[in-house]
Design an enzyme around this catalytic site. Structure first.
Site, PDB file in Angstrom:
ATOM      1  N   ASP A  78      13.314  27.295 -23.376  1.00  0.00           N
ATOM      2  CA  ASP A  78      14.316  28.242 -23.864  1.00  0.00           C
ATOM      3  C   ASP A  78      14.240  29.519 -23.047  1.00  0.00           C
ATOM      4  O   ASP A  78      13.157  29.914 -22.593  1.00  0.00           O
ATOM      5  CB  ASP A  78      14.083  28.562 -25.343  1.00  0.00           C
ATOM      6  CG  ASP A  78      14.302  27.361 -26.241  1.00  0.00           C
ATOM      7  OD1 ASP A  78      15.198  26.560 -25.941  1.00  0.00           O
ATOM      8  OD2 ASP A  78      13.577  27.231 -27.241  1.00  0.00           O
ATOM      9  N   ASP A  90      21.249  24.128 -26.561  1.00  0.00           N
ATOM     10  CA  ASP A  90      21.408  24.654 -27.924  1.00  0.00           C
ATOM     11  C   ASP A  90      22.793  25.264 -28.101  1.00  0.00           C
ATOM     12  O   ASP A  90      23.435  25.102 -29.149  1.00  0.00           O
ATOM     13  CB  ASP A  90      20.346  25.715 -28.220  1.00  0.00           C
ATOM     14  CG  ASP A  90      18.934  25.169 -28.178  1.00  0.00           C
ATOM     15  OD1 ASP A  90      18.744  23.982 -28.484  1.00  0.00           O
ATOM     16  OD2 ASP A  90      18.019  25.937 -27.829  1.00  0.00           O
TER      17      ASP A  90
END
Length: 210
Positions: free
Chosen positions: A144, A178
């Site tokens: 991420d 995401d």
């Protein structure tokens, strides 16, 4: 929308997702940060589990989670194929394509990254290290990097439970995959009636036929 166009959209998202993750993994150590704006930063973190960092405890928790993702992606793939076959609304096909691409992008991390990268603790990871990766197959961590701390400060004392606490909005760190999943779900919510209008018409026809 044709299956070919849906596939091109999925491939495009997967390329952007994996290129961004590869760049972060091979140029940042864990916790490294670039401040683009006060409200947008590139921050490298790794997620061992599900959304919001949640994970299944135990020795086999990671395998269970990754296996569940693999089963889910098969279901999403069938949903996409069936939607195209039924000539469903473009909004539905786009939304399912985004969800599929996002889920598949994170599955790549979970399945392979432990094998192909060394760890990122206090160092920049190596790609295909001679000594082996930081984990094994099915034990990879999701990369991420997108961080949007839009506002940070102390909450007013009058707010129940959290009054006086330091709070950051928006705190989660996420990635392109995401984002694709989130946009896909939002499209389903916003265009719910139009996206599922074809399915409702088919149900009505079947009901009349019976």
């Amino acid at each position: 929308m044709s299956l070919k166009k849906a596939s091109l959209l999925i491939i495009l998202i997967l390329i952007i997702d994996q290129v961004s993750k590869f760049y972060i993994k091979t140029n940042f150590a864990l916790g490294d940060e670039i401040r683009v704006f006060d409200w947008f930063r590139i921050l490298f973190v790794e997620n061992e589990g599900m959304a919001w960092g949640a994970k299944i405890p135990g020795e086999y928790g990671k395998i269970i989670l990754t296996s569940f993702r693999l089963v889910a992606i098969v279901g999403i793939a069938y949903w996409l194929w069936d939607s195209v076959r039924k000539n469903s609304a473009t909004e539905l096909i786009v939304a399912v394509s985004l969800i599929f691409a996002g889920a598949f992008g994170n599955i790549i991390d979970s399945v392979f990254y432990g094998e192909i990268f060394s760890h990122s603790y206090n160092q920049i990871a190596a790609f295909l290290p001679e000594e082996g990766g930081y984990g094994t197959l099915m034990h990879g961590k999701v990369v991420d990097m997108l961080y949007f701390p839009l506002w940070s400060g102390y909450l007013p004392e009058w707010i129940p439970f959290w009054g006086g606490d330091y709070f950051t909005f928006f705190e989660p760190v996420f990635n392109v995959a995401d984002s694709a999943i989130t946009i896909g779900v939002l499209l389903l919510i916003i265009f719910n009636k139009k996206a599922f209008s074809h399915e409702k018409e088919e149900e009505k026809k079947e009901a009349v036929g019976n």
